[in-house]
Design a protein around this motif. Structure first.
Motif, PDB file in Angstrom:
ATOM      1  N   ILE A 192       0.912  -1.469  -0.054  1.00 11.29           N
ATOM      2  CA  ILE A 192       0.259  -0.213   0.143  1.00 11.29           C
ATOM      3  C   ILE A 192       0.906   1.348  -0.092  1.00 11.29           C
ATOM      4  N   ILE A 193       0.661   2.017  -1.074  1.00  8.67           N
ATOM      5  CA  ILE A 193       1.532   3.288  -1.070  1.00  8.67           C
ATOM      6  C   ILE A 193       0.541   4.401  -0.841  1.00  8.67           C
ATOM      7  N   GLY A 194      -0.615   4.297  -1.043  1.00 11.26           N
ATOM      8  CA  GLY A 194      -1.642   5.573  -0.665  1.00 11.26           C
ATOM      9  C   GLY A 194      -2.962   4.940  -0.269  1.00 11.26           C
ATOM     10  N   VAL A 195      -3.398   6.083   0.322  1.00 13.21           N
ATOM     11  CA  VAL A 195      -4.992   5.672   0.752  1.00 13.21           C
ATOM     12  C   VAL A 195      -5.984   6.944   0.147  1.00 13.21           C
ATOM     13  N   LEU A 196      -6.973   6.385  -0.276  1.00 15.51           N
ATOM     14  CA  LEU A 196      -7.754   7.546  -1.104  1.00 15.51           C
ATOM     15  C   LEU A 196      -8.744   8.298   0.004  1.00 15.51           C
ATOM     16  N   GLN A 197      -8.993   9.238  -0.243  1.00 18.23           N
ATOM     17  CA  GLN A 197     -10.059  10.086   0.587  1.00 18.23           C
ATOM     18  C   GLN A 197     -11.303   9.256   0.283  1.00 18.23           C
ATOM     19  N   LYS A 198     -12.213   9.594   1.329  1.00 14.64           N
ATOM     20  CA  LYS A 198     -13.563   9.035   1.130  1.00 14.64           C
ATOM     21  C   LYS A 198     -14.438   9.722   0.036  1.00 14.64           C
ATOM     22  N   LYS A 199     -14.964   8.753  -0.843  1.00 14.33           N
ATOM     23  CA  LYS A 199     -15.505   9.452  -1.795  1.00 14.33           C
ATOM     24  C   LYS A 199     -17.059   9.554  -1.916  1.00 14.33           C
ATOM     25  N   GLY A 200     -17.824   8.501  -0.900  1.00 14.58           N
ATOM     26  CA  GLY A 200     -19.115   8.501  -0.548  1.00 14.58           C
ATOM     27  C   GLY A 200     -19.630   7.568  -1.656  1.00 14.58           C
ATOM     28  N   SER A 201     -21.039   7.172  -1.362  1.00 12.73           N
ATOM     29  CA  SER A 201     -21.819   6.020  -2.295  1.00 12.73           C
ATOM     30  C   SER A 201     -22.494   6.872  -3.633  1.00 12.73           C
ATOM     31  N   LEU A 202     -22.527   8.308  -3.629  1.00 11.67           N
ATOM     32  CA  LEU A 202     -22.771   8.767  -5.069  1.00 11.67           C
ATOM     33  C   LEU A 202     -21.756   9.376  -5.678  1.00 11.67           C
ATOM     34  N   GLY A 203     -20.433   9.143  -5.057  1.00  9.90           N
ATOM     35  CA  GLY A 203     -19.193   9.768  -5.845  1.00  9.90           C
ATOM     36  C   GLY A 203     -18.816   9.005  -6.715  1.00  9.90           C
TER      37      GLY A 203
END
Length: 414
Positions: A192-203
């Protein structure tokens, strides 16, 4: 008797019949709750949709497979077109960058129901694995919460590295830092080199946070001999030229795909903001439907209120006779009963507004976890106006009936 005196007299009458008043106000409250609750939920969802698409510019568009492969039209099965393969996607990317100087990202779905493991922890088999390039995050509106994006070295050397969505991180790493940890899926191990920000169910559709990104060539190796289909996302250098660039991109893709002159496209082009507009249009229809449902509920509440006010007039016939004998005019009697109906509606309306706002936001946050708390000032104002209107409609006939009672007959009423 002035308006204030009528208002106070209405309150005294309400206090003397508290149980009936509470039940009547509750009927109105339920109607207002349904109206304001539905509309608040819709506004919350709309806010979430607009926020989710805010990062996708109006100059961004997707080139993807024709979505009507298996649909039937007029009883005939529509023509099935070949999927966009790696050669076509790469050729489009190179030519588009050369001719128009725009940004292009290639991506492909490697797996859609994958189980991911870390030591003894594992996810449900619902994680999506996508092979992407270095421009995917910026052009698709994803942001890095921790770590870094793919480098050219990761892509050129097909390294086993991954950028992981929030839901996967919460499942596998509830109490430790996920950076540089090794996870396994599809028979391989990835750092793992990165973690995404929360996108949400509608994103990004359902499971936007149940996502793992790997370098595109790494993803192709994971697929082994399985044929992949590729999606192209491109952006025009200037928003003003986006329509022209999209049509040029259409012509370029038709040449690459070998589409014959006069025949329909064997692919689809969809602008990013077109999807947002579709959502907004749908939400507009939902708002109309929600308003209709709320009004129908309030109509039933107004009929119930009118019936209760008619009972009140009957019960207070003797009181009306006494007041008329002391000089109260029909206008005063009429206004008093009308004021009572309005006060009951406003009391129920205020309770309904509070319940509607809470229920609407709960529904909104249940459907879309990244929704913000909405206070619908416009619908609150409209709710009070509707309450007054319902009070007038429900109280006008009982008020007129009370004002027309003969005082002598009213005094003799038992």
């Amino acid at each position: 008797m002035n308006i204030l005196e009528n208002f106070l007299e209405g309150l005294r009458s309400i206090q003397s019949n508290m149980l009936r008043t509470v039940l009547t106000a509750l009927i109105i409250a339920i109607g207002i709750t349904s109206l304001v609750g539905i509309l608040t939920a819709i506004d919350g969802i709309k806010s979430s949709v607009e926020s989710s698409f805010a990062d996708l510019g109006a100059n961004t568009f997707d080139v993807s497979n024709y979505s009507s492969n298996n649909r039937r039209s007029g009883g005939r099965k529509m023509k099935k077109y070949e999927d966009i393969d790696y050669r076509e996607a790469s050729l489009f990317s190179a030519k588009f960058k050369e001719d128009f100087g725009g940004k292009v990202s290639l991506s492909s779905g490697i797996g859609g129901a994958i189980q991911v493991k870390y030591l003894s922890e594992k996810t449900n088999p619902n994680v999506s694995i996508n092979g992407v390039d270095e421009d995917f995050l910026s052009i698709k509106g994803y942001f890095i919460d921790k770590g870094r994006n793919f480098s050219k070295n990761d892509l050129e050397n097909s390294l086993n590295v991954a950028i992981v969505g929030q839901e996967v991180i919460r499942t596998l790493f509830p109490r430790e830092d996920p950076m540089n940890k090794i996870i396994s899926f599809m028979g391989g191990q990835f750092k793992i080199i990165g973690v995404l920000q929360k996108k949400g169910s509608l994103g990004g559709g359902t499971g936007a946070d149940r996502l793992i990104l790997v370098p595109l060539e790494t993803g192709r190796a994971l697929a082994a001999n399985r044929a992949l289909t590729f999606q192209i996302t491109a952006s025009a250098p200037d928003v003003e030229d986006s329509e022209y660039i999209i049509e040029e991109a259409r012509g370029l893709m038709r040449r690459i795909r070998g589409d014959e002159l006069g025949k329909p496209d064997s692919f689809e082009i969809e602008r990013a903001d077109a999807l947002s507009k579709d959502f907004v249009d749908i939400i507009g229809y939902l708002r109309i439907g929600g308003f209709g449902i709320g009004i129908i509920t309030l109509l039933g509440a107004s009929i119930a209120l009118m019936n209760i006010m008619m009972v009140s007039v009957t019960e207070r016939t003797r009181e009306i006779g006494i007041r008329k004998s002391l000089g109260a005019t029909p206008r005063v009697i009429r206004f008093q009963f009308l004021m009572e109906a309005i006060v009951i509606c406003i009391m129920g309306g205020i309770a309904g507004l509070l319940l509607g706002i809470m229920i609407g936001n709960i529904i909104s946050n249940t459907i879309s976890t990244d929704s913000v708390f909405i206070v619908p000032w416009f619908w609150m104002f409209m709710g009070i106006i509707v309450c007054i209107f319902v009070g007038v409609i429900s109280g006008i006939y009982p008020a007129i009936k009370a004002s027309r009672l003969d005082p002598i007959e009213a005094l003799r009423y038992e």
